[in-house]
Design a protein around this motif. Sequence first.
Motif, PDB file in Angstrom:
ATOM      1  N   LEU A   1       2.219  -7.296   9.464  1.00 52.60           N
ATOM      2  CA  LEU A   1       0.923  -7.106  10.106  1.00 52.60           C
ATOM      3  C   LEU A   1       0.009  -6.216   9.263  1.00 52.60           C
ATOM      4  CD1 LEU A   1      -0.612  -7.616  12.861  1.00 52.60           C
ATOM      5  CD2 LEU A   1       0.100  -5.301  13.458  1.00 52.60           C
ATOM      6  N   ALA A   2       0.572  -5.127   8.777  1.00 51.96           N
ATOM      7  CA  ALA A   2      -0.266  -4.115   8.123  1.00 51.96           C
ATOM      8  C   ALA A   2       0.003  -3.986   6.635  1.00 51.96           C
ATOM      9  CB  ALA A   2      -0.058  -2.754   8.801  1.00 51.96           C
ATOM     10  N   GLY A   3       0.931  -4.767   6.116  1.00 57.55           N
ATOM     11  CA  GLY A   3       1.191  -4.702   4.688  1.00 57.55           C
ATOM     12  C   GLY A   3       0.404  -5.770   3.953  1.00 57.55           C
ATOM     13  N   SER A   4       0.378  -5.671   2.657  1.00 53.54           N
ATOM     14  CA  SER A   4      -0.320  -6.695   1.892  1.00 53.54           C
ATOM     15  C   SER A   4       0.144  -6.689   0.449  1.00 53.54           C
ATOM     16  CB  SER A   4      -1.835  -6.476   1.931  1.00 53.54           C
ATOM     17  OG  SER A   4      -2.177  -5.189   1.459  1.00 53.54           O
TER      18      SER A   4
ATOM     19  N   ASN B   1      -1.629  -7.074  -3.103  1.00 50.15           N
ATOM     20  CA  ASN B   1      -3.025  -6.943  -3.489  1.00 50.15           C
ATOM     21  C   ASN B   1      -3.248  -7.503  -4.894  1.00 50.15           C
ATOM     22  OD1 ASN B   1      -3.339  -5.333  -1.047  1.00 50.15           O
ATOM     23  ND2 ASN B   1      -2.276  -3.733  -2.198  1.00 50.15           N
TER      24      ASN B   1
ATOM     25  N   PHE C   1       1.488  -3.793  -4.118  1.00 49.71           N
ATOM     26  CA  PHE C   1       1.668  -4.115  -2.706  1.00 49.71           C
ATOM     27  C   PHE C   1       1.546  -2.872  -1.842  1.00 49.71           C
ATOM     28  CE2 PHE C   1       6.172  -2.701  -2.181  1.00 49.71           C
ATOM     29  CZ  PHE C   1       6.516  -2.528  -3.505  1.00 49.71           C
ATOM     30  N   THR C   2       1.156  -3.114  -0.608  1.00 51.13           N
ATOM     31  CA  THR C   2       0.964  -2.021   0.338  1.00 51.13           C
ATOM     32  C   THR C   2       1.890  -2.225   1.520  1.00 51.13           C
ATOM     33  OG1 THR C   2      -1.349  -1.826  -0.313  1.00 51.13           O
ATOM     34  CG2 THR C   2      -0.732  -0.849   1.792  1.00 51.13           C
TER      35      THR C   2
ATOM     36  N   GLU D   1       4.171   2.721   6.588  1.00 49.82           N
ATOM     37  CA  GLU D   1       5.351   3.576   6.645  1.00 49.82           C
ATOM     38  C   GLU D   1       5.153   4.633   7.730  1.00 49.82           C
ATOM     39  OE1 GLU D   1       7.512   4.861   2.741  1.00 49.82           O
ATOM     40  OE2 GLU D   1       6.316   6.531   3.455  1.00 49.82           O
TER      41      GLU D   1
ATOM     42  N   ALA E   1      -0.332   3.976   5.005  1.00 49.38           N
ATOM     43  CA  ALA E   1      -0.243   2.854   4.070  1.00 49.38           C
ATOM     44  C   ALA E   1       0.173   3.407   2.712  1.00 49.38           C
ATOM     45  CB  ALA E   1      -1.583   2.148   3.961  1.00 49.38           C
ATOM     46  N   LYS E   2       1.245   2.851   2.194  1.00 48.88           N
ATOM     47  CA  LYS E   2       1.713   3.263   0.862  1.00 48.88           C
ATOM     48  C   LYS E   2       1.527   2.094  -0.093  1.00 48.88           C
ATOM     49  CE  LYS E   2       5.583   5.764   0.127  1.00 48.88           C
ATOM     50  NZ  LYS E   2       7.040   6.009   0.224  1.00 48.88           N
ATOM     51  N   THR E   3       0.847   2.345  -1.189  1.00 47.93           N
ATOM     52  CA  THR E   3       0.563   1.286  -2.153  1.00 47.93           C
ATOM     53  C   THR E   3       1.341   1.549  -3.434  1.00 47.93           C
ATOM     54  OG1 THR E   3      -1.610   0.898  -1.222  1.00 47.93           O
ATOM     55  CG2 THR E   3      -1.259   0.151  -3.478  1.00 47.93           C
TER      56      THR E   3
ATOM     57  N   ALA F   1       3.747   9.665  -0.455  1.00 51.12           N
ATOM     58  CA  ALA F   1       2.449   9.607  -1.110  1.00 51.12           C
ATOM     59  C   ALA F   1       1.836   8.240  -0.875  1.00 51.12           C
ATOM     60  CB  ALA F   1       2.585   9.868  -2.607  1.00 51.12           C
ATOM     61  N   GLY F   2       0.518   8.197  -0.834  1.00 53.97           N
ATOM     62  CA  GLY F   2      -0.178   6.963  -0.497  1.00 53.97           C
ATOM     63  C   GLY F   2      -0.253   5.964  -1.634  1.00 53.97           C
TER      64      GLY F   2
ATOM     65  N   ALA G   1      -9.086  -4.003  -4.892  1.00 53.57           N
ATOM     66  CA  ALA G   1      -8.214  -4.697  -3.942  1.00 53.57           C
ATOM     67  C   ALA G   1      -7.044  -3.828  -3.502  1.00 53.57           C
ATOM     68  CB  ALA G   1      -7.687  -5.986  -4.570  1.00 53.57           C
TER      69      ALA G   1
ATOM     70  N   TYR H   1      -1.240  10.837   2.127  1.00 54.07           N
ATOM     71  CA  TYR H   1      -0.508  11.376   3.269  1.00 54.07           C
ATOM     72  C   TYR H   1      -0.952  12.831   3.464  1.00 54.07           C
ATOM     73  CZ  TYR H   1       3.127   7.655   3.091  1.00 54.07           C
ATOM     74  OH  TYR H   1       3.811   6.472   3.114  1.00 54.07           O
TER      75      TYR H   1
ATOM     76  N   ARG I   1      -7.754   5.111   4.157  1.00 53.83           N
ATOM     77  CA  ARG I   1      -7.637   4.517   2.834  1.00 53.83           C
ATOM     78  C   ARG I   1      -8.992   3.987   2.414  1.00 53.83           C
ATOM     79  NH1 ARG I   1      -3.964   7.039   3.461  1.00 53.83           N
ATOM     80  NH2 ARG I   1      -1.743   6.613   3.328  1.00 53.83           N
TER      81      ARG I   1
ATOM     82  N   ARG J   1      -8.165  -4.416   2.150  1.00 52.70           N
ATOM     83  CA  ARG J   1      -8.452  -4.635   3.566  1.00 52.70           C
ATOM     84  C   ARG J   1      -8.352  -3.343   4.357  1.00 52.70           C
ATOM     85  NH1 ARG J   1      -5.709  -5.304   8.038  1.00 52.70           N
ATOM     86  NH2 ARG J   1      -3.661  -5.223   7.071  1.00 52.70           N
ATOM     87  N   HIS J   2      -7.367  -2.500   3.966  1.00 56.88           N
ATOM     88  CA  HIS J   2      -7.174  -1.235   4.670  1.00 56.88           C
ATOM     89  C   HIS J   2      -8.419  -0.366   4.615  1.00 56.88           C
ATOM     90  CE1 HIS J   2      -3.127  -2.709   3.840  1.00 56.88           C
ATOM     91  NE2 HIS J   2      -2.687  -1.932   4.815  1.00 56.88           N
TER      92      HIS J   2
END
Lengths: 282, 482, 315
Positions: A128-131, A133, A142-143, A146, A273-275, B436-437, B450, B456, B463, B467-468
């Motif tokens: 749902l909330a990951g992607s 990119n 990728f995101t 968490e 969100a962790k990328t 960490a983000g 993108a 964090y 973010r 999309r976020h």
Amino acid sequence: MNERLKVKKTYKLFIGGAFPRSESGRTYEVKGSDGGFIANACMASRKDLKDAVVAARSAQSTWASATAYNRGQILYRIAEMLEGRSEQFVKEISASEGISELKAEREVLAAIDRWVWYAGWSDKLAVLAGSTNPVSGPYYNFTIPEAMGVVGAIATEKNSLLGLVDAIAPIIVSGNTCIVLASGTAPLSAMTFAEVLATSDLPHGVCNILTGSKEELAPWFASHMDINGLDISGVDEPSLVSDIKTAGAQNLKRIHSFSKVQDPKRILAFMEAKTIWHPIGV
Amino acid sequence: MTTFDYAPALESRTIVTIDPQYGHFINGSFTKGSNHFASINPSDETVLSHVALGSAQDIDTAVDAARVAYESVWSKLSGKERGKYLYRIARILQERAREFAVLESLDNGKPIRESRDVDVPLAAAHFFYHAGWADKLDYAGMGNSPRPHGVAGQIIPWNFPILMLSWKIAPALAAGNTVVLKPAETTSLTALLFAQVCQQAELPAGVVNIVTGDGSTGAALVDHPGIDKIAFTGSTEVGKAIARAIAPTKKKATLELGGKAANIVFEDAPIDETVEGIVNGIFFNQGHVCCAGSRLLLQEDVADEVLSKLKVRVAKIRVGNPLDKNTDLGAINSSEQLLKIRELSKSGDDEGAERWSPPCTVPEKGFWFPPTIFTGITQAHRIAREEIFGPVLSVLTFRTPQEAIEKANNTPYGLSAGIWSEKGSRILWAAQQLKAGVIWANTFNKFDPASPFGGYKESGWGREGGRHGLTAYLKDAESNNE
Amino acid sequence: MKYYGLVDGTEASLKNFLKSLPGVDQVGAEARAAMLGTRSIKTSSKKKAIDLAISMVDLTTLEGADTAGKVTALASKAVRPDPTDPTVPSVGAICVYNDMVSIARKHLDLVGGSHVPVAAVCTAFPSGRATMPVKIQDTIDAMDAGAGEIDMVIDRGAFLSGHLMDVFEEIVKIREVCGEKVHLKVILETGELVTYDNVRKASFLAMLAGADFIKTSTGKVAPAATPPVVLVMLEAVRDFYELTNKRIGVKPAGGIRNTKDAIKQLVLVNETAGPEWLTPSLFRIGASALLNDLLMQRMKIRDGYYASPTYVTID
């Protein structure tokens, strides 16, 4: 006639899987809708909160590293236990909130169903909330969402059991651990709920439940530096909301209030969100 | 031995025209402005121009203009049409890329190589990316017909002026908000040039307003009751002040704040690329990067090798005129920042760390700090905890992967982290453990429109990018005006 | 000490040594090479770089159609690249097949180019697909004809199939044939090794076995001397020097056609191995068309206006 004297339950707190009394020794009287005495509930202190945060923090990484499937099963197991105790909840809610058993039953069944709804989210959040990119360069990027860590919640006053479910389930399903302050006026089903948790497979410390005064404890929730997020859906008073947000700024706590129920945003609000970037090469 | 000294290769500054004085850009045109202050070139301390100090009155005028534009034009425009404006802006940024790059290097002090190859192309890319979102908001994950917040107040830092402007303005406009943006006190010029881009793109008046000034101007923007959404990039200290300021209001906020990123080197790292990554991690943009890899964590059995190669490499960093195409490390942005870097570096000396810099001569005028490495650092040193925001690397060591993660996470920040290893499973494990983000594995300091960016803990809220990032400028259709 | 004391001549020790080398991240290496490619070399430094590059050119002809006429023309040009300007240095060497060596040597000596060595491609160049006695004889023939430098190819098939010891022993043998006087360049043919990890391994293997130079390519396989390949090889010689105190040379060959490319190579040398390598004894560029572009750029700097190919000699 020799009527049997009922053995009554002592309502305590739920911290780190144990049921301690408040360290302050304080209790408050919980009255039924008819004004009659029902029980003495613990009036949790800021030190009880502190202990609960320690318990929640120490449980967090293990809980978060359980597989999503496993967390989902543990949460579903809780729903099974709730179902088994539904009669008890109906009686307690009916007595303390002054509603008919029929109405109370509707609330209890709704709470169980809602818990099941949240349980099923555990292994769907990433989709749902990951992607993935599409960055411009030879990188796989990728995101993933968490869990954020330790999250507090002030549960709503109305619908004590449903409010509790709305507070706890979205926080813990993603891998957070929580400390929830139950409805002050109707705290008893919260402690019965704690008994369900204690006899389920939920690791100790993942969910900690306090009863007491919102006005007294909410500022301590807000200022605690080891709480990462806070659900203040149970706080209506604008000046208290403002005070909580002000105090929460000290560690940039993520503070949210929700009007919608049964909404995945309640889960995602307490996730980060962790990328991740990695080069693609041979 | 032959020496191969590169002759100066200066980018021409004639491409840029700088007015002696600027007002604010409000409602589609430039005001006269008042209380002008000098904007200087940090590499030689010459005055480039004078920019206006925005007052509460200026902010009020700008917010009004943004509100009117929001209600009468921008919110009524279809996403498709909004997107076309953004595409226009992206194209004009590309057309005038060299002009922006030169101006950015003059005003900020960063090397032309970076402004030319990173800042400006990425700024255009952000507009291009978000342009495509404008008519696809139903697919942003907010349900059907999500709505903008209204007027966004945006405050950006001095480290990536035009790039941070694009990070802020592009998603705001794509989502249908109008904006009032305040550039940093020391770096207003590219934002004012961007105002001209808005004019060339025929963007409706009031959709983008730019008010220059200092912290007081920013505070007036944050406090203005007509603002629905705050977006801030800057220090954690100011971020917290903003969080407090908006506590009694319904204003939404995204905050991109400080960091103290760990850059973790495991024993099986690809050493040469790792050394490059360490250099890029801390010396890119003079270390004026919130996500800079300022804490280098070396596994003990490769520590000596990495450190000695790193020093050889750092000695090759070319410090000097930002407009020289061969410059790697430019000027520190301001005397104030230079002072802070010096003060924190001195604390490293005082606390017994060992300081190393390669022999390098810096220009006499201007604000300069040589690339610097501190060894003998522990988690208890100030320079291992506080954000220096300069070309200063603190080196720590670790024995086991677990220890590396514990040290890496042992900070109130949580913006970014780096991992260097050739073992896939270890990389994924470490990436999972790090709080960490943004995690860069076998690379560092990479950015893309993108790719969501943000931290964090005390590194901020929300973010930006992807999309976020877009959703921070939207609310779902059913939600009330909260 | 034999093999610099780093390996003992057994397969196990060679494999262990090569295994201990750190990996190369492709994207990172290419990014570094690309970044160095943005260096802007202007005015005085460009002038100096052009003369340096000319002195490093291994002026090459390796065609089936090579004739004595072609080779003698090349030899003349090698000595005096620009007949109108005596300040232009001679090139580093001329590079030919071994049947052309004696022609080249004689002509060089005839035109005052006794200081310009002849390099011969050997060991069944370019494929390397021949038996060892043939490869040895090939080398001996070239030396007998007057070659001062031997450019040998490695057995890429053996390398790729993991028979590293076969590759190693071949180089050791040719080194023995060359003795101390004749310079040995080992061609890795990086385009067939494909990965940078392989380039690094093959570089170390060749150096351990006794190469004086490691060379990227035969010129017959693309890609050849790309900047990242040269970067990885320069890192290898730099690291080898750290281990042994011995400087091994690097020779990119193939694909370097203009001044800009050549200067990028010099920048790579300067900022990777270091300025110590900026000498024809440690860095050569295998090329043919490159020389004329260097000459034209040199004229532009000298005269202040752009040159025409009409004014440089063709060979």
